[in-house]
Write a protein that holds these residues in place. Sequence first.
Motif, mmCIF file in Angstrom:
data_model
loop_
_atom_site.group_PDB
_atom_site.id
_atom_site.type_symbol
_atom_site.label_atom_id
_atom_site.label_comp_id
_atom_site.label_asym_id
_atom_site.label_seq_id
_atom_site.Cartn_x
_atom_site.Cartn_y
_atom_site.Cartn_z
ATOM 1 N N GLU A 20 4.212 -0.175 -3.684
ATOM 2 C CA GLU A 20 3.828 0.870 -4.625
ATOM 3 C C GLU A 20 2.323 1.044 -4.759
ATOM 4 O O GLU A 20 1.860 2.111 -5.165
ATOM 5 N N GLU A 21 1.579 0.006 -4.432
ATOM 6 C CA GLU A 21 0.132 0.075 -4.648
ATOM 7 C C GLU A 21 -0.630 -0.683 -3.565
ATOM 8 O O GLU A 21 -0.194 -1.737 -3.109
ATOM 9 N N LYS A 38 6.579 6.474 1.427
ATOM 10 C CA LYS A 38 6.633 7.441 0.328
ATOM 11 C C LYS A 38 6.488 6.754 -1.035
ATOM 12 O O LYS A 38 6.124 7.393 -2.020
ATOM 13 N N SER A 39 6.813 5.468 -1.081
ATOM 14 C CA SER A 39 6.861 4.761 -2.363
ATOM 15 C C SER A 39 5.479 4.485 -2.970
ATOM 16 O O SER A 39 5.379 4.155 -4.149
ATOM 17 N N SER A 61 3.685 13.433 -0.011
ATOM 18 C CA SER A 61 3.599 12.085 -0.590
ATOM 19 C C SER A 61 2.236 11.870 -1.228
ATOM 20 O O SER A 61 1.256 12.573 -0.923
ATOM 21 N N PHE A 62 2.157 10.885 -2.106
ATOM 22 C CA PHE A 62 0.877 10.519 -2.711
ATOM 23 C C PHE A 62 -0.119 10.089 -1.633
ATOM 24 O O PHE A 62 -1.304 10.450 -1.686
ATOM 25 N N ALA A 63 0.363 9.331 -0.652
ATOM 26 C CA ALA A 63 -0.517 8.823 0.409
ATOM 27 C C ALA A 63 -1.138 9.959 1.205
ATOM 28 O O ALA A 63 -2.316 9.906 1.588
ATOM 29 N N LYS A 64 -0.355 10.999 1.470
ATOM 30 C CA LYS A 64 -0.878 12.143 2.215
ATOM 31 C C LYS A 64 -1.972 12.845 1.418
ATOM 32 O O LYS A 64 -3.036 13.191 1.947
ATOM 33 N N ILE A 70 2.785 -4.862 -4.198
ATOM 34 C CA ILE A 70 1.348 -4.561 -4.224
ATOM 35 C C ILE A 70 0.651 -5.287 -3.079
ATOM 36 O O ILE A 70 0.881 -6.485 -2.870
ATOM 37 N N ILE A 71 -0.193 -4.571 -2.351
ATOM 38 C CA ILE A 71 -1.096 -5.179 -1.376
ATOM 39 C C ILE A 71 -2.385 -5.468 -2.127
ATOM 40 O O ILE A 71 -3.076 -4.552 -2.573
#
Length: 285
Positions: free
Chosen positions: A161-162, A181-182, A205-208, A139-140
């Motif tokens: 992951e976050e 991707k994670s 990906s979730f980020a995209k 986590i960041i």
Amino acid sequence: MMEEIRLYDMNSIEFSELIDTARMELKNINLADSLETISDYAFSGCSNLEKIKIPKGTITIGNNAFNNCTSLKELNIPKNITNIGESAFAWCSGLEKITVDEGNQYYDSRDNCNALIETNTNILIQGASNVIIPNTVKIIGKYSFAGNMNLKEIDIPEGVEEIQREAFYFCKNIEKFKLPKSITKIGISSFGACDNATIWVYKDSFAKNYAKENGLNYKCIDASEIWVYVAKKDYKAFEAVDTQGMYIGLRYDDGRRENISEGIEIYRKQYKFQIWRYILYSFSI
């Protein structure tokens, strides 16, 4: 102007012990070796504070204890620290170096990453300007890089992951984020006011999806397809392709096309190219 303060013979220091005028002027602090607790907001807003040595006997650093100490350049966490409160170093945007005593069982700066990490949870609490984020971080943390004007590029590794809220808020000079991707969760305004930044993400990906939904400037790292331009158009099925004048490129999910022909040589002796129904195939011979 009061540039230095010495606080001896005490077990804790409270916010009220520094008047507002002193808080703004203070550049250096010497704390008692017996100091066990730096309480909530104790040095919050000491915007000119450049240097502080946390005593070896200190156990607790409270919530927002050094919040907005924008001139602080270096942070060392001693061995006996067992508890660092929420946002203890938030908006310490001038940090250039972070170290943690190797004997500390609760916090670390693994692999000389130049960041403060909570060992058990693998949360990156605070980062410095030339950080290298380890792939063991999960986590960041919130505000961990907020306001840092020295950051130019951040590569977040696979395994994270976050990204929590406002982690990179107001990092005005960042030009590139690379997200793995994670990542499955991104907090509010994590990239807020990063006006010059391009976020590189993987398609699907979730980020995209996050970048697209929030109107952020993004590009896809992986291509949707490879495309090839050949001068000759009237090929028959399975006819060998003339490689003279061939251009090879990538088409990305966002519609961009990138020519990657430069530096690539096509060896006719090693590969045979054929077209069938407008699809290019290659195979060894």
